[in-house]
Every structure is written in C-alpha cells, then in structure tokens.
Enzyme design. Structure first.
Site, PDB file in Angstrom:
ATOM      1  N   CYS A 249       0.891  -1.472   0.119  1.00 34.92           N
ATOM      2  CA  CYS A 249      -0.034   0.044  -0.185  1.00 34.92           C
ATOM      3  C   CYS A 249       0.740   1.219   0.263  1.00 34.92           C
ATOM      4  CB  CYS A 249      -1.277  -0.279   0.774  1.00 34.92           C
ATOM      5  SG  CYS A 249      -2.458   1.178   0.950  1.00 34.92           S
ATOM      6  N   HIS A 334      -4.342  -5.496   0.042  1.00 35.89           N
ATOM      7  CA  HIS A 334      -3.806  -5.761   1.153  1.00 35.89           C
ATOM      8  C   HIS A 334      -4.050  -6.957   1.170  1.00 35.89           C
ATOM      9  CE1 HIS A 334      -3.693  -2.511   3.949  1.00 35.89           C
ATOM     10  NE2 HIS A 334      -3.978  -1.477   2.478  1.00 35.89           N
ATOM     11  N   GLU A 336      -2.688  -9.826   3.283  1.00 42.53           N
ATOM     12  CA  GLU A 336      -3.674 -10.337   4.872  1.00 42.53           C
ATOM     13  C   GLU A 336      -4.786  -9.834   4.818  1.00 42.53           C
ATOM     14  OE1 GLU A 336      -4.258  -6.676   5.530  1.00 42.53           O
ATOM     15  OE2 GLU A 336      -2.362  -6.999   4.401  1.00 42.53           O
TER      16      GLU A 336
END
Length: 357
Positions: A249, A334, A336
C-alpha cells in the site's frame, strides 16, 4: 438526535447522530464497499481522520471483539452508515458496535442513504465533509469546513518506540518493518511465515535500520499522500540495493517514488474487500482488499528498472511492481486481509524466499 453530513460542495445527507450533539467530525469523506469488516476498517490506521461511509446497509450485526482490532485504537474521523444494529450476534462478540463507538469516541451518523453518498462521491470525486447536528449554526459549519485537511497523519499513527515480535525458531529470518500505520494482520502474517520482526517508527533512518543487519526490510501500509513524507522517501532511497524490500500500500508507493516514479490522487480511491486484481504474468485474477486514495503513475515508470506485476481489473491502475534486477517488490492491495480468503498469502512466502536467496 438528528444530524447531517455536509459535503464541501454543499450537498447534505440527513440521519441520526449516535452519542449526542457533541459528536462532530471533519475530514475527507470516502466509501468502502465491503460487506463485512467494519471493525477492521475502524481500527485500520490508513483511515486516519477520514469520514468513512459503508455501502453495506446493515452495520453492527456481529458486534465487535478485540481480536479483530488492527491497531491499539481507532484513528478514523467519523462513520456514516445505513442501519446501526444495536444487538449483534456472534460467538466471538465482546461488545456491541454501539459500545465500541462510545469507547473509541467515534462520531457516527446513521439512518443515512449511504448508496446516495457513494454515488455522489463516485461522480464528483472525494471531498471534505463534516458531521454535525441538525441545529449546528452555519458559522460553526463554515469554520469546520475552513479547517485544512491534516497532512502529518503518518506521524500520528506510527509507533513511538521500536518493539520486537519473536519467532518460534532461533534461525528465523529477521525483518525490520517500518511502521507507517501498519495493520496487526500484516505483522501476524509475517510472523506466521516464520519471521522475527522489529517494528520501528516511520522516522527511523536508513543507517539505524542497516545497523540492525536485517535479512529483509518491510515497508507498511499507512494513511495519506505519499508525497507528504519526503523525509521517508529519502531514507527509502538509501535502502535500495542494500537488503530485500517488500512494500504494501503506502509502502508500495514509497518504493515507486524512491526509484523515480510518480504518484497521483485517484478520483475516489479503492476501498473494499472485493477489488479484483490481475497478475500480468499468469493472467489469473485475485480478489483483494484495498484501502488507498493514491496510485503509482504507470507513465512515469518508463525507462525505470521497474515492471508492473498486477493491475486493477476495474480501472487498469498499477497494483504491483517488481524491480528488474534488485530483490524489491510491492503491491498496492492488502494480501493479509484474506478476502479470497487465502488468495494472496503467497506474497509473504515470496518475500521469505527472496530473503533466503
């Protein structure tokens, strides 16, 4: 109590203010299209001082629990939703969303047509807004609107002191993570891959990081315009070519800027857990979670030693980069957050393999 969201172009959306007349907010108004994950959104430091509109109409139906927090507190400026569910139901629920909002002192406007808010932002672009009670004077509203959007948000969300997260094995690869507003799930994912982590403040110098002699360096997500932290960009430049680097990001954008590329502000950003990205090498499309208002300018990558690895299926913007010679790669989304749910976890393993080489 009756309240309203007022955008800087004068558009008004009415609803009810949770918590009374003292619950006011000023900030950039953005929208998230995810159907779940409201607690993760409220505790994601990347939303620092923003007023977040959730497009899904029913919010709070599964309550809240500490295990879902992405930071030690909420940095969000305000919340705009359709229906506020007072009585959530979930085996892991510890508090209702109402209790969570009260505890974190988050201004919330509910009973709002959030689809209408979203359509407005999509057509006109992201803009400043305020949440106020129906009876707030125009002078007060004008004063709130005149307040500038803060640009020192990374300094607000980063850790004040370095800390270490141990690994299970003594010979684990050692990663220094620069915290620009890192999510807990990212740190957990790196640890699950077998990494030992030292998380350092955003102001940490390249010399201090290299003195720790890490096997790899991780640049985290975070809020705001990447160009608002030129001092960080200068430190990232000094790290190029020294150690393997992985960025997510904001970290992705900082790597691009450090290598000579440019970034720009998107009209309304990408925020949601249902954003499709395409792997240009394999042609496979992954479902990703995203939260960013800026992107890397693909035209600025010409003649630079960077190749685009992923693009957004929706608008074609750059979603991933890899250095052509050095062990450096990054993604805008993202991995995760697991909207797939495990589509993108392999990126952490790629970082692990890169450090092993």
């Amino acid at each position: 109590m009756k309240g309203k969201l007022i955008l800087e172009d004068g558009t008004i959306f009415r609803g009810q203010i949770f918590g009374g007349s003292n619950q006011t907010a000023t900030g950039e108004v953005v929208f998230n299209t995810g159907m779940t994950g409201y607690q993760e959104i409220l505790t994601d430091p990347s939303y620092c001082r923003q007023i977040v509109t959730l497009t899904y109409p029913l919010i709070g139906n599964y309550g809240t629990a500490k295990i879902f927090n992405q930071s030690f507190k909420s940095f969000v400026g305000g919340l705009v939703i359709g229906e506020l569910c007072e009585n959530g139901s979930n085996c892991e629920m510890e508090k209702s969303l109402s209790d969570f909002l009260s505890m974190e002192r988050i201004p919330c406007l509910y009973d709002v047509d959030t689809r209408a808010v979203t359509k407005k932002i999509r057509s006109a672009g992201t803009m400043k807004g305020v949440i106020v009670s129906e009876y707030t004077s125009q002078n007060t509203i004008d004063e709130m609107m005149a307040l500038p959007i803060r640009t020192d948000v990374v300094a607000e969300v980063t850790t004040s002191d370095a800390y270490t997260i141990e690994a299970e094995k003594d010979d684990a690869p050692f990663v220094v993570a620069m915290d620009f507003g890192v999510k807990q799930n990212i740190l957990d994912s790196l640890q699950r891959c077998g990494c030992k982590l030292t998380v350092v403040p955003a102001s940490t110098s390249a010399e201090e990081i290299l003195e720790m002699n890490p096997d790899g360096i991780f640049l985290s997500n975070g809020p705001g315009d990447p160009k608002d932290v030129p001092e960080v960009i200068e430190e990232v430049k000094k790290l190029i070519g020294k150690k393997p680097i992985f960025g997510i990001c904001l970290g992705h954008q900082l790597i691009a800027l450090a290598l000579g590329a440019d970034t720009y502000k998107l009209k309304f950003g990408h925020r949601g857990s249902n954003q499709p990205v395409k792997n240009l090498k394999t042609g496979r499309v992954y479902i990703s979670s995203q939260n960013h208002g800026y992107a890397v300018d693909e035209k600025s990558l010409k003649k630079l030693p960077l190749e685009v690895t992923y693009v957004s299926v929706n608008d074609g913007t750059v979603e991933g980069l890899r250095h052509k010679k050095l062990p450096i790669f990054s993604v805008q989304y993202h991995p995760e957050a697991s909207p797939g749910p495990s589509d993108n976890i392999y990126l952490f393993n790629e970082f692990l393999e890169m450090m092993g080489k």
